[in-house]
Design an enzyme around this catalytic site. Structure first.
Site, PDB file in Angstrom:
ATOM      1  N   SER A 145     -29.064  10.349  -1.645  1.00  0.00           N
ATOM      2  CA  SER A 145     -30.239   9.629  -2.091  1.00  0.00           C
ATOM      3  C   SER A 145     -30.742  10.942  -1.829  1.00  0.00           C
ATOM      4  CB  SER A 145     -30.758   8.456  -1.686  1.00  0.00           C
ATOM      5  OG  SER A 145     -32.165   8.869  -1.876  1.00  0.00           O
ATOM      6  N   TYR A 162     -33.832   3.347   5.153  1.00  0.00           N
ATOM      7  CA  TYR A 162     -33.335   4.151   4.458  1.00  0.00           C
ATOM      8  C   TYR A 162     -33.261   5.449   4.212  1.00  0.00           C
ATOM      9  CZ  TYR A 162     -32.314   4.966  -0.989  1.00  0.00           C
ATOM     10  OH  TYR A 162     -31.805   5.448  -1.411  1.00  0.00           O
TER      11      TYR A 162
END
Length: 258
Positions: A145, A162
């Site tokens: 990401s 995350y």
């Protein structure tokens, strides 16, 4: 001239293939000539993706799998090999985004992020890599990401687990790449910016404030569109990247430019 992006005769395994970017990538693989194995927890949704792929004339199977469960991963990869005989491409796409900062989130939520985003890649790769080694060929693409290298600013969407888990994906990618290059296996990572998907549609895309901020600070002035990640995934999955190892390409419209 040889088409370096041609995947005819290849078999691709995609985790998190039931919707969003994973489903889009699965269809792109089929359109490039590959047969595909679709892995996800929700088999009923996989069947819809399977039907779309079969319309291209390629073969597809839908396999229920929780990537954080070793026994289920082992069984799923065994099912793929039984169906196709070999595995050439692995797209480790399954991922989750759990909100919260280190001062507020539970240990359970922290572990949940790492179980899917990092342990999932480890487990699926553990059972795929031996098949790739045996044939001296393989293409592994890990979906990381943009948040592996930059954090969301402000208090709207704090996601520390995350950030940490996607950063770990980059370290794992480099380690795997260095170890498996001698076996004809390439391992690289892709870092999507903001794309509308099942994971983001219920949070980021519901916040007008966040979208306004994102669009104003992104050089492209918009989130990614469906299909705009496929070219980078196909590059890393094909012979076009035969001498590319341990790299991370961000696909984000320019948000991470420094």
């Amino acid at each position: 001239m040889t088409n370096l992006f041609d995947l005819s005769g290849k078999v691709a395994v995609i985790t998190g293939a039931s919707s969003g970017l994973g489903a889009d990538a699965a269809l792109a693989y089929a359109q490039a000539g590959a047969d595909v194995a679709l892995l996800a927890r929700r088999v009923e949704k996989l069947e819809n993706v399977k039907s779309e792929i079969e319309k291209t004339g390629r073969k597809a199977i839908a396999v229920g799998c929780d990537v954080s469960d070793e026994n289920k991963v082992k069984a799923a990869i065994g099912q793929v090999v039984d169906a196709f005989g070999h595995i050439d491409i692995l797209l480790n796409n399954a991922g989750i985004a759990v909100g919260g900062g280190v001062d507020s989130m539970s240990v359970e939520d922290w572990d949940k992020s790492f179980d899917t985003n990092v342990k999932g890649i480890f487990l699926v790769s553990k059972y795929v890599v031996p098949h790739m080694k045996a044939q001296s060929y393989g293409k592994i693409v890990n979906i990381a990401s943009i948040n592996a290298v930059i954090a969301d600013k402000g208090d709207m969407f704090i996601r520390h687990s995350y950030n940490a888990s996607k950063s770990a994906v980059l370290g794992l990618t480099k380690g795997m790449a260095a170890s498996y290059a001698r076996y004809g296996i390439t391992v690289n990572a892709v870092g999507p910016g903001l794309f509308e998907s099942e994971m983001t549609s219920g949070t980021l895309f519901k916040s007008d404030e966040f979208l306004k901020l994102y669009n104003n600070t992104n050089p492209a002035g918009r989130p990614g569109k469906r299909g705009e990640l496929n070219g980078t995934i196909l590059y890393f999955s094909s012979d076009a990247s035969s001498y590319v190892q341990g790299q991370f390409v961000i696909v984000d419209g320019g948000s991470a430019i420094v």
